[in-house]
Design a protein around this motif. Sequence first.
Motif, PDB file in Angstrom:
ATOM      1  N   PRO A  22       0.812  -1.219   0.000  1.00 55.63           N
ATOM      2  CA  PRO A  22       0.000   0.000   0.000  1.00 55.63           C
ATOM      3  C   PRO A  22       0.850   1.276   0.000  1.00 55.63           C
ATOM      4  O   PRO A  22       0.526   2.247  -0.682  1.00 55.63           O
ATOM      5  N   VAL A  23       1.949   1.264   0.746  1.00 53.38           N
ATOM      6  CA  VAL A  23       2.831   2.436   0.803  1.00 53.38           C
ATOM      7  C   VAL A  23       3.513   2.639  -0.542  1.00 53.38           C
ATOM      8  O   VAL A  23       3.567   3.756  -1.064  1.00 53.38           O
ATOM      9  N   LEU A  24       4.046   1.554  -1.119  1.00 50.69           N
ATOM     10  CA  LEU A  24       4.741   1.672  -2.395  1.00 50.69           C
ATOM     11  C   LEU A  24       3.808   2.112  -3.513  1.00 50.69           C
ATOM     12  O   LEU A  24       4.169   2.956  -4.344  1.00 50.69           O
ATOM     13  N   ASN A  25       2.580   1.580  -3.552  1.00 52.27           N
ATOM     14  CA  ASN A  25       1.622   1.977  -4.582  1.00 52.27           C
ATOM     15  C   ASN A  25       1.184   3.424  -4.395  1.00 52.27           C
ATOM     16  O   ASN A  25       1.021   4.159  -5.372  1.00 52.27           O
ATOM     17  N   SER A  26       1.008   3.849  -3.160  1.00 56.81           N
ATOM     18  CA  SER A  26       0.665   5.250  -2.910  1.00 56.81           C
ATOM     19  C   SER A  26       1.807   6.168  -3.302  1.00 56.81           C
ATOM     20  O   SER A  26       1.589   7.230  -3.888  1.00 56.81           O
ATOM     21  N   ALA A  27       3.040   5.759  -2.997  1.00 54.90           N
ATOM     22  CA  ALA A  27       4.206   6.559  -3.385  1.00 54.90           C
ATOM     23  C   ALA A  27       4.288   6.673  -4.905  1.00 54.90           C
ATOM     24  O   ALA A  27       4.541   7.762  -5.438  1.00 54.90           O
ATOM     25  N   ALA A  28       4.055   5.580  -5.616  1.00 50.48           N
ATOM     26  CA  ALA A  28       4.085   5.615  -7.083  1.00 50.48           C
ATOM     27  C   ALA A  28       3.016   6.549  -7.622  1.00 50.48           C
ATOM     28  O   ALA A  28       3.254   7.317  -8.557  1.00 50.48           O
ATOM     29  N   GLU A  29       1.830   6.517  -7.024  1.00 51.17           N
ATOM     30  CA  GLU A  29       0.747   7.398  -7.468  1.00 51.17           C
ATOM     31  C   GLU A  29       1.082   8.862  -7.198  1.00 51.17           C
ATOM     32  O   GLU A  29       0.800   9.739  -8.020  1.00 51.17           O
ATOM     33  N   ILE A  30       1.682   9.153  -6.059  1.00 52.17           N
ATOM     34  CA  ILE A  30       2.103  10.525  -5.731  1.00 52.17           C
ATOM     35  C   ILE A  30       3.105  11.010  -6.774  1.00 52.17           C
ATOM     36  O   ILE A  30       2.982  12.118  -7.302  1.00 52.17           O
ATOM     37  N   VAL A  31       4.093  10.190  -7.082  1.00 48.67           N
ATOM     38  CA  VAL A  31       5.107  10.564  -8.067  1.00 48.67           C
ATOM     39  C   VAL A  31       4.471  10.773  -9.438  1.00 48.67           C
ATOM     40  O   VAL A  31       4.705  11.778 -10.107  1.00 48.67           O
ATOM     41  N   ARG A  32       3.617   9.836  -9.870  1.00 49.24           N
ATOM     42  CA  ARG A  32       2.946   9.951 -11.185  1.00 49.24           C
ATOM     43  C   ARG A  32       2.153  11.242 -11.274  1.00 49.24           C
ATOM     44  O   ARG A  32       2.263  12.013 -12.223  1.00 49.24           O
ATOM     45  N   LYS A  33       1.349  11.499 -10.256  1.00 52.79           N
ATOM     46  CA  LYS A  33       0.496  12.693 -10.238  1.00 52.79           C
ATOM     47  C   LYS A  33       1.327  13.976 -10.251  1.00 52.79           C
ATOM     48  O   LYS A  33       1.036  14.912 -11.001  1.00 52.79           O
ATOM     49  N   ASN A  34       2.382  14.009  -9.460  1.00 53.59           N
ATOM     50  CA  ASN A  34       3.182  15.222  -9.366  1.00 53.59           C
ATOM     51  C   ASN A  34       4.022  15.466 -10.616  1.00 53.59           C
ATOM     52  O   ASN A  34       4.253  16.617 -10.976  1.00 53.59           O
ATOM     53  N   ILE A  35       4.462  14.400 -11.295  1.00 52.19           N
ATOM     54  CA  ILE A  35       5.178  14.584 -12.562  1.00 52.19           C
ATOM     55  C   ILE A  35       4.238  15.224 -13.580  1.00 52.19           C
ATOM     56  O   ILE A  35       4.599  16.183 -14.258  1.00 52.19           O
ATOM     57  N   ARG A  36       3.025  14.701 -13.677  1.00 55.80           N
ATOM     58  CA  ARG A  36       2.055  15.275 -14.633  1.00 55.80           C
ATOM     59  C   ARG A  36       1.761  16.736 -14.299  1.00 55.80           C
ATOM     60  O   ARG A  36       1.653  17.565 -15.197  1.00 55.80           O
ATOM     61  N   LYS A  37       1.648  17.037 -13.012  1.00 54.02           N
ATOM     62  CA  LYS A  37       1.393  18.430 -12.608  1.00 54.02           C
ATOM     63  C   LYS A  37       2.561  19.330 -12.992  1.00 54.02           C
ATOM     64  O   LYS A  37       2.361  20.444 -13.481  1.00 54.02           O
ATOM     65  N   ARG A  38       3.796  18.856 -12.791  1.00 52.83           N
ATOM     66  CA  ARG A  38       4.962  19.669 -13.166  1.00 52.83           C
ATOM     67  C   ARG A  38       4.967  19.961 -14.661  1.00 52.83           C
ATOM     68  O   ARG A  38       5.269  21.076 -15.080  1.00 52.83           O
ATOM     69  N   PHE A  39       4.638  18.967 -15.493  1.00 50.36           N
ATOM     70  CA  PHE A  39       4.568  19.214 -16.931  1.00 50.36           C
ATOM     71  C   PHE A  39       3.508  20.265 -17.228  1.00 50.36           C
ATOM     72  O   PHE A  39       3.739  21.196 -17.999  1.00 50.36           O
ATOM     73  N   LYS A  40       2.327  20.125 -16.623  1.00 52.56           N
ATOM     74  CA  LYS A  40       1.219  21.061 -16.855  1.00 52.56           C
ATOM     75  C   LYS A  40       1.592  22.476 -16.426  1.00 52.56           C
ATOM     76  O   LYS A  40       1.262  23.454 -17.103  1.00 52.56           O
ATOM     77  N   ASP A  41       2.293  22.592 -15.305  1.00 53.12           N
ATOM     78  CA  ASP A  41       2.660  23.905 -14.764  1.00 53.12           C
ATOM     79  C   ASP A  41       3.957  24.458 -15.358  1.00 53.12           C
ATOM     80  O   ASP A  41       4.322  25.607 -15.085  1.00 53.12           O
ATOM     81  N   GLY A  42       4.684  23.636 -16.122  1.00 51.34           N
ATOM     82  CA  GLY A  42       5.967  24.081 -16.669  1.00 51.34           C
ATOM     83  C   GLY A  42       7.005  24.270 -15.575  1.00 51.34           C
ATOM     84  O   GLY A  42       7.791  25.211 -15.596  1.00 51.34           O
TER      85      GLY A  42
END
Length: 160
Positions: A22-42
Amino acid sequence: MLSTKTTSTVNFKPLLNLDMSPVLNSAAEIVRKNIRKRFKDGADLQGSALTKLTTATIADKKRKGYKSPPLPLTARGKLAMNQIIARATKAIQKAIVYINPSGANYNGTPADEIYGFHHEGMGYNPVRRTFGIADEPDRKEIADYYHRFIRRIVSNLGKA
């Protein structure tokens, strides 16, 4: 060459039978979500604005009909489409976030290789580091989740 894959692996079996998936999957989701946000925000890994595109590059992106010509790393949107390609289980405690799961490419060059040019600043590209675990908020968010998980495990010890 830069690895465009982030892997989290924990092997607790020699110590105890603890399911960290559960921790590893949540960490992966946090990373995935934040990478997409960084691209969107430049933004880069530290939240700073990416190096601006030249006027010639913006004009070229407009001519090609791209959606956000002034925004770096967004020509076709393929680099931002990272996905979790492996979820952790109790048996295999590993989660993988990958930048190019669909095999997207640009003129025959794989998207993960193109991203490497941007990440390292090769050729005419300035350094634009967006993929990976950022100092903030990723590390704090992952650490907070991990600590909540451990507190729950500790509070349940002896209740079985």
